[in-house]
Design an enzyme around this catalytic site. Structure first.
Site, PDB file in Angstrom:
ATOM      1  N   TYR A  82     -16.755  19.604 -14.018  1.00 30.15           N
ATOM      2  CA  TYR A  82     -16.957  18.160 -14.164  1.00 30.15           C
ATOM      3  C   TYR A  82     -17.944  17.697 -13.090  1.00 30.15           C
ATOM      4  O   TYR A  82     -17.730  17.966 -11.910  1.00 30.15           O
ATOM      5  CB  TYR A  82     -15.615  17.434 -14.051  1.00 30.15           C
ATOM      6  CG  TYR A  82     -15.804  15.943 -13.934  1.00 30.15           C
ATOM      7  CD1 TYR A  82     -16.336  15.224 -14.988  1.00 30.15           C
ATOM      8  CD2 TYR A  82     -15.498  15.274 -12.757  1.00 30.15           C
ATOM      9  CE1 TYR A  82     -16.557  13.867 -14.883  1.00 30.15           C
ATOM     10  CE2 TYR A  82     -15.712  13.917 -12.640  1.00 30.15           C
ATOM     11  CZ  TYR A  82     -16.238  13.216 -13.701  1.00 30.15           C
ATOM     12  OH  TYR A  82     -16.471  11.874 -13.584  1.00 30.15           O
ATOM     13  N   ASP A 105      -7.405  20.846 -12.364  1.00 27.16           N
ATOM     14  CA  ASP A 105      -7.733  19.600 -13.066  1.00 27.16           C
ATOM     15  C   ASP A 105      -7.360  19.802 -14.535  1.00 27.16           C
ATOM     16  O   ASP A 105      -7.981  20.590 -15.239  1.00 27.16           O
ATOM     17  CB  ASP A 105      -9.233  19.308 -12.897  1.00 27.16           C
ATOM     18  CG  ASP A 105      -9.653  17.976 -13.532  1.00 27.16           C
ATOM     19  OD1 ASP A 105      -8.994  17.536 -14.496  1.00 27.16           O
ATOM     20  OD2 ASP A 105     -10.658  17.403 -13.077  1.00 27.16           O
ATOM     21  N   ARG A 110       0.824  -1.217   0.000  1.00 32.85           N
ATOM     22  CA  ARG A 110       0.000   0.000   0.000  1.00 32.85           C
ATOM     23  C   ARG A 110       0.859   1.268   0.000  1.00 32.85           C
ATOM     24  O   ARG A 110       0.364   2.372  -0.176  1.00 32.85           O
ATOM     25  CB  ARG A 110      -0.978  -0.022   1.185  1.00 32.85           C
ATOM     26  CG  ARG A 110      -1.973   1.111   1.171  1.00 32.85           C
ATOM     27  CD  ARG A 110      -3.247   0.920   2.028  1.00 32.85           C
ATOM     28  NE  ARG A 110      -3.159  -0.029   3.096  1.00 32.85           N
ATOM     29  CZ  ARG A 110      -2.615   0.207   4.298  1.00 32.85           C
ATOM     30  NH1 ARG A 110      -2.109   1.403   4.574  1.00 32.85           N
ATOM     31  NH2 ARG A 110      -2.572  -0.736   5.226  1.00 32.85           N
ATOM     32  N   LYS A 169      -8.517   9.004 -18.830  1.00 34.01           N
ATOM     33  CA  LYS A 169      -8.878   9.647 -20.086  1.00 34.01           C
ATOM     34  C   LYS A 169      -7.685   9.641 -21.054  1.00 34.01           C
ATOM     35  O   LYS A 169      -7.228   8.588 -21.438  1.00 34.01           O
ATOM     36  CB  LYS A 169      -9.415  11.046 -19.799  1.00 34.01           C
ATOM     37  CG  LYS A 169     -10.443  11.105 -18.646  1.00 34.01           C
ATOM     38  CD  LYS A 169     -11.766  10.458 -18.972  1.00 34.01           C
ATOM     39  CE  LYS A 169     -12.674  10.315 -17.755  1.00 34.01           C
ATOM     40  NZ  LYS A 169     -12.961  11.548 -17.032  1.00 34.01           N
TER      41      LYS A 169
END
Ligand SMILES: *Cc1c(COP(=O)(O)O)cnc(C)c1O
Length: 377
Positions: free
Chosen positions: A101, A172, A50, A197
């Site tokens: 968004y 972003d 992790r 994306k």
């Protein structure tokens, strides 16, 4: 990692190919492995699955070389965005888009309603409104071009005003990608990607990333990933890096297609409005030209037809997929207002079109065919 390059001398087209590779040695691997381990022998820098992973580090190196700063990948774009909001103390004031968004806007509305954060929702494309909201805020959360209306935000002016006022600034950069703009170079503290994306580009994984030049901020975000646990799968990280190898090429082709299709749509009597910053007639064209290196591959357009016809049009395409998401090799479109969480500032008849890398005439023929199937004249 491979130390052979002076990265600042290379273009993005070369960076995406050369970065994120293991150090050179005889019979050494050209590509990083899919490192499937939760457990490591004691005494090393990773410690536990992790906390770190070789497949993550390779992708992180590549994104850092493209975007600047140091990068952390997360299990999704929203996981990365959540880690950014989690930096803020309870009740902190944050400025964000009122029509950004929808995932981010929905999350911020919930944080605002539960009084964890106080969100000033503004029209980021309105410079005066945004600058006026900075006073008394701890963070500016920016997105440009704004998804899905493709308004361009004056990042150079707003980032420097935010920093001058002592505000943290996060951007972003999913739609523009590091090929078109680098917000860290404009002074932002954090750059966010939905790696899902354009960076990965094949519509087969979800991943997110955060990049920052600030080592204290990096540590806080790393701790947040370590203990929040929103870690990426090694296979996803490996696939994303494989996709990233062609990112510059894909983006160039998608942009060429987008400009051509935006021009054809803008001259089509069945369309009432085309939003694409690359069109000289677009209200954001000059602003985009002033600081971006291209106009991207997203087009939004409004059809002169009923909502039912627009839905039928989206469903009638064969080459273009009717789906949500963007940034893949495949062209994808959808009527955005089919989502109840979408901003009501988005017109009901608006189609958001993520232009892929197919042949542009085939795409246009499919659009024509979809118009005809929906009896839009
Ligand atoms: C898709 C998207 C996100 C969310 O990313 P996921 O990987 O789907 O969690 C955030 N911002 C923008 C601009 C996006 O398009």
């Amino acid at each position: 990692m491979n130390q052979d390059h002076n990265w600042q001398d290379l273009s993005p087209e070369s960076k995406v190919v050369a970065s994120g590779r293991p150090a050179k040695k005889a019979d050494g691997e050209l590509n990083p492995p899919i490192a499937l381990n939760s457990t490591f022998h004691e005494g090393g820098p990773i410690g536990y699955g992790r906390y770190g992973n070789e497949s993550w580090s390779a992708l992180e190196e590549s994104i850092s070389i493209l975007e600047g700063g140091k990068t952390l990948i997360f299990s999704s774009g929203m996981a990365a965005i959540s880690a950014v909001f989690a930096l803020l103390p309870e009740g902190a004031v944050i400025v964000a888009a009122n029509n950004g968004y929808q995932g981010t806007t929905t999350l911020l509305k919930k944080l605002h309603e539960s009084e964890k954060l106080k969100v000033k929702f503004v029209n980021l494309a309105n410079l005066d409104e945004t600058l006026a909201a900075i006073a008394g805020s701890q963070m500016l959360y920016l997105e440009s071009p704004i998804n899905p209306l493709l308004e361009v935000v004056d990042l150079p002016k707003i980032i420097s005003a935010g920093k001058a006022a002592g505000c943290g600034v996060a951007v972003d950069n999913t739609l523009a990608t590091p090929l078109l703009q680098n917000p860290l170079a404009l002074g932002a503290d954090i750059v966010i990607h939905s790696v899902t994306k354009y960076l990965s580009g094949h519509s087969d994984i979800l991943l997110g990333s955060l990049s920052t030049n600030d080592s204290a901020l990096y540590s806080r975000l790393e701790q947040s990933r370590r203990y929040g646990g929103a870690i990426a799968g090694p296979f996803e990280a490996w696939l994303a890096l494989r996709g990233l190898r062609t990112f510059a090429l894909r983006m160039q082709r998608s942009q060429e297609n987008a400009l051509e299709l935006a021009n054809r749509l803008a001259n089509d009597p069945r369309i009432s409005k085309v939003r694409y910053p690359g069109l000289p007639s677009d209200p954001y064209h000059l602003l985009a030209k002033s600081f971006m290196r291209g106009f991207g591959a997203m087009i939004s357009f409004e059809v002169k037809a009923t909502v039912e016809q627009v839905d039928l049009m989206c469903n009638s395409s064969k080459l273009i997929t009717n789906a949500t998401s963007l940034g893949g090799v495949e062209s994808i479109w959808e009527r955005r207002r089919r989502w109840p969480t979408e901003s009501t500032t988005v017109p009901e008849n608006l189609i958001r079109f993520s232009v892929g890398i197919e042949n542009v005439d085939d795409l246009w023929a499919d659009i024509e065919q979809a118009f005809n199937s929906a009896k839009i004249k």
